[in-house]
Write a protein that holds these residues in place. Structure first.
Motif, short mmCIF file in Angstrom:
data_model
loop_
_atom_site.label_atom_id
_atom_site.label_comp_id
_atom_site.label_asym_id
_atom_site.label_seq_id
_atom_site.Cartn_x
_atom_site.Cartn_y
_atom_site.Cartn_z
N LYS A 209 0.84 -1.21 0.00
CA LYS A 209 0.00 0.00 0.00
C LYS A 209 0.86 1.25 0.00
CE LYS A 209 -4.10 -1.89 2.15
NZ LYS A 209 -4.45 -2.39 3.47
N LYS B 189 0.30 -15.31 -1.16
CA LYS B 189 -0.98 -14.60 -1.11
C LYS B 189 -1.03 -13.65 0.08
CE LYS B 189 -3.60 -17.58 -3.93
NZ LYS B 189 -4.67 -18.49 -4.19
N VAL B 190 -1.72 -12.54 -0.13
CA VAL B 190 -1.91 -11.56 0.93
C VAL B 190 -3.42 -11.48 1.18
CG1 VAL B 190 -1.57 -9.15 1.61
CG2 VAL B 190 0.04 -10.23 0.03
N ASP B 191 -3.84 -11.82 2.38
CA ASP B 191 -5.28 -11.87 2.71
C ASP B 191 -6.07 -12.61 1.63
OD1 ASP B 191 -4.81 -10.47 5.07
OD2 ASP B 191 -4.97 -8.53 4.05
N GLY B 192 -5.54 -13.73 1.22
CA GLY B 192 -6.25 -14.59 0.26
C GLY B 192 -6.10 -14.20 -1.19
N GLU B 193 -5.43 -13.08 -1.45
CA GLU B 193 -5.27 -12.67 -2.86
C GLU B 193 -3.81 -12.73 -3.29
OE1 GLU B 193 -5.77 -9.47 -6.11
OE2 GLU B 193 -6.48 -8.70 -4.17
N HIS C 16 -0.57 -7.00 -7.46
CA HIS C 16 -0.24 -5.62 -7.05
C HIS C 16 0.74 -4.98 -8.03
CE1 HIS C 16 -2.30 -5.65 -3.14
NE2 HIS C 16 -2.14 -6.95 -3.29
N ASP D 291 1.32 -12.60 9.59
CA ASP D 291 -0.14 -12.78 9.65
C ASP D 291 -0.79 -12.42 8.32
OD1 ASP D 291 -0.16 -13.61 12.19
OD2 ASP D 291 -0.84 -11.72 13.10
N GLY D 292 -1.70 -13.25 7.87
CA GLY D 292 -2.47 -12.95 6.65
C GLY D 292 -1.74 -13.31 5.37
N ILE D 293 -0.51 -13.83 5.50
CA ILE D 293 0.26 -14.16 4.29
C ILE D 293 0.34 -15.67 4.11
CG2 ILE D 293 2.52 -13.97 3.12
CD1 ILE D 293 1.14 -11.25 3.56
N LYS D 294 0.08 -16.13 2.89
CA LYS D 294 0.36 -17.53 2.55
C LYS D 294 1.75 -17.54 1.91
CE LYS D 294 -1.21 -21.44 -0.20
NZ LYS D 294 -0.02 -21.58 -1.05
#
Ligand code: T4K
Length: 374
Positions: A143, A167-171, A176, A278-281
């Motif tokens: 961001k 992935k970041v928060d599933g995306e 990006h 957190d939130g990262i695959k």
């Protein structure tokens, strides 16, 4: 097991599918005689990769470096580009091959990615783009980078060579920026012997990339510009299709290895590693550690040599910094004073062996050597 423990262990070793299964693809190639130039396996791989990765458009390449060079061409990037010195040298070489001046900006100390807080100060009227790297597959501060790009009207091309499947928060992290570039080199989590890809958000850009990687041919008699030959061939694409069937298993094994390293190395004074975010695959392509010589009692180079003596070949990715190589070191932005964090990390980092077939006993041996180092 004794033998296994004494064989050389390298930083990585490609995971390969069963040879018999590849024979089926080879038979098809022998039947059709389509070896390259956007053949059926090339097209199928693009489709399956887009589905697997969760991206709209992907164009596969002969290697990641050609994909980086072409990505810059695709967006007509010129002048100066802000980038990181803490990467594999191909990141900056891609700029050099496009006659673009690299401007090095320091990295942040947690994940070793380009520090967004230091980007603005490096922007000049010649700046046209930012080229950050998701180093070791850990996502950049997406961001913050996009915010700066939007304010100053800059393009963002992510070197995502290490970020296959991240992935970041599933995306997908690859969605990006304006473009993202992957490497499918033999040393990566997903490989096609050599290979790479550009991920782009729209069909028009994909078409331009498609022309550019095939000499600029728009049709049999129309050349839209000075394209290059950077297409992935059918052998590579076929191998990629087979690798995709196994990739989840490869990543799962890498995760287990990463977790074992973390358990074994936690609590050693002077050894730092990166935890999951957190939130990262994650895709666990590398396992870097930082050696603080004051606390650990040995320098990173001593650790490197000691492992080597024991047949363990870790790698100092990324030392020296790109900014220290002769091609780039006379640039004003290459001065060590401009890059204090990157300079320190480059002196401390070593990547330990990680690959799906790496035996637990070897990991325990490596961790044992790191624990009992005096
Ligand atoms: N951007 C970034 C951020 C990158 O990291 C890279 C590549 C690129 C761009 C460019 O993408 P490509 O054009 O390569 O697709 C390796 C790789 O050659 C390179 O792809 C990779 N980054 C870089 C970080 O590492 P070396 O010179 O360290 O590789 P090498 O040959 O010493 O291999 C390391 C170990 O892997 C060997 O000791 C043994 C093992 N290995 C290697 C190969 C090639 C195998 O077991 N089998 C093999 O076939 O650069």
């Amino acid at each position: 097991m004794k033998d296994k423990l004494h064989e050389p262990v390298y930083v990585t070793r490609p995971a390969m599918p069963p040879l018999e299964e590849f024979m089926e693809y080879l038979k098809r190639i022998w039947e059709t005689r389509v070896l390259t130039n956007h053949g059926p396996f090339h097209q199928q791989l693009e489709k399956e990769l887009a589905d697997y990765l969760g991206v709209k458009y992907i164009s596969v390449f002969v290697n990641g470096t050609m994909a980086l060079i072409t990505a810059l061409q695709a967006l007509r990037i010129t002048g100066e580009v802000i980038t990181t010195p803490f990467s594999f040298v191909a990141t900056t070489h891609a700029l050099w091959w496009n006659n673009i001046r690299p401007v090095f900006v320091d990295i942040e100390p947690d994940y070793f990615n380009l520090d967004p807080d230091k980007i603005e100060a490096a922007i000049t009227p010649q700046t046209t783009a930012i080229m950050p790297v998701h180093v070791y597959g850990n996502p950049c501060k997406l961001k913050a980078i996009q915010k700066i790009a939007d304010i100053y009207g800059l393009r963002v091309i992510y070197d995502a060579a290490h970020a296959f499947g991240v992935k970041v928060d599933g995306e997908s992290v690859l969605n990006h920026g304006d473009l993202s570039v992957l490497s499918f080199h033999a040393t990566k989590t997903f490989d096609t012997f050599e290979g790479g890809a550009i991920i782009c958000p729209d069909e028009k850009t994909k078409r331009r990339i498609y022309f550019l990687k095939n000499f600029g041919f728009a049709d049999e008699i129309t050349v839209m510009g000075p394209g290059i030959n950077a297409k992935m061939n059918e052998l590579q694409a076929a191998y990629g299709l087979l690798q995709l069937k196994y990739i989840d298993g490869y990543i799962a094994k890498r995760k287990i290895i990463t977790e074992l390293y973390r358990t074994e190395l936690s609590g050693i004074d002077g050894i730092r590693f990166i935890n999951d975010i957190d939130g990262i695959k994650h895709s666990y392509t590398y396992f870097p550690i930082l050696v603080d010589k004051e606390k650990y009692g040995q320098t990173r180079n001593e650790v490197y040599e000691n492992l080597k003596k024991n047949n363990i070949f870790g790698r100092r990715y990324f030392y020296p910094l790109i900014s220290q190589f002769p091609t780039y070191r006379s640039l004003p932005s290459a001065k060590a004073e401009n890059l204090p964090v990157a300079s320190k990390v480059a002196e401390q980092v070593i990547c330990l062996p990680i690959y799906p077939e790496l035996d637990e006993t070897i990991i325990l041996k490596i961790c044992g050597l790191l624990k009992n180092h005096s």
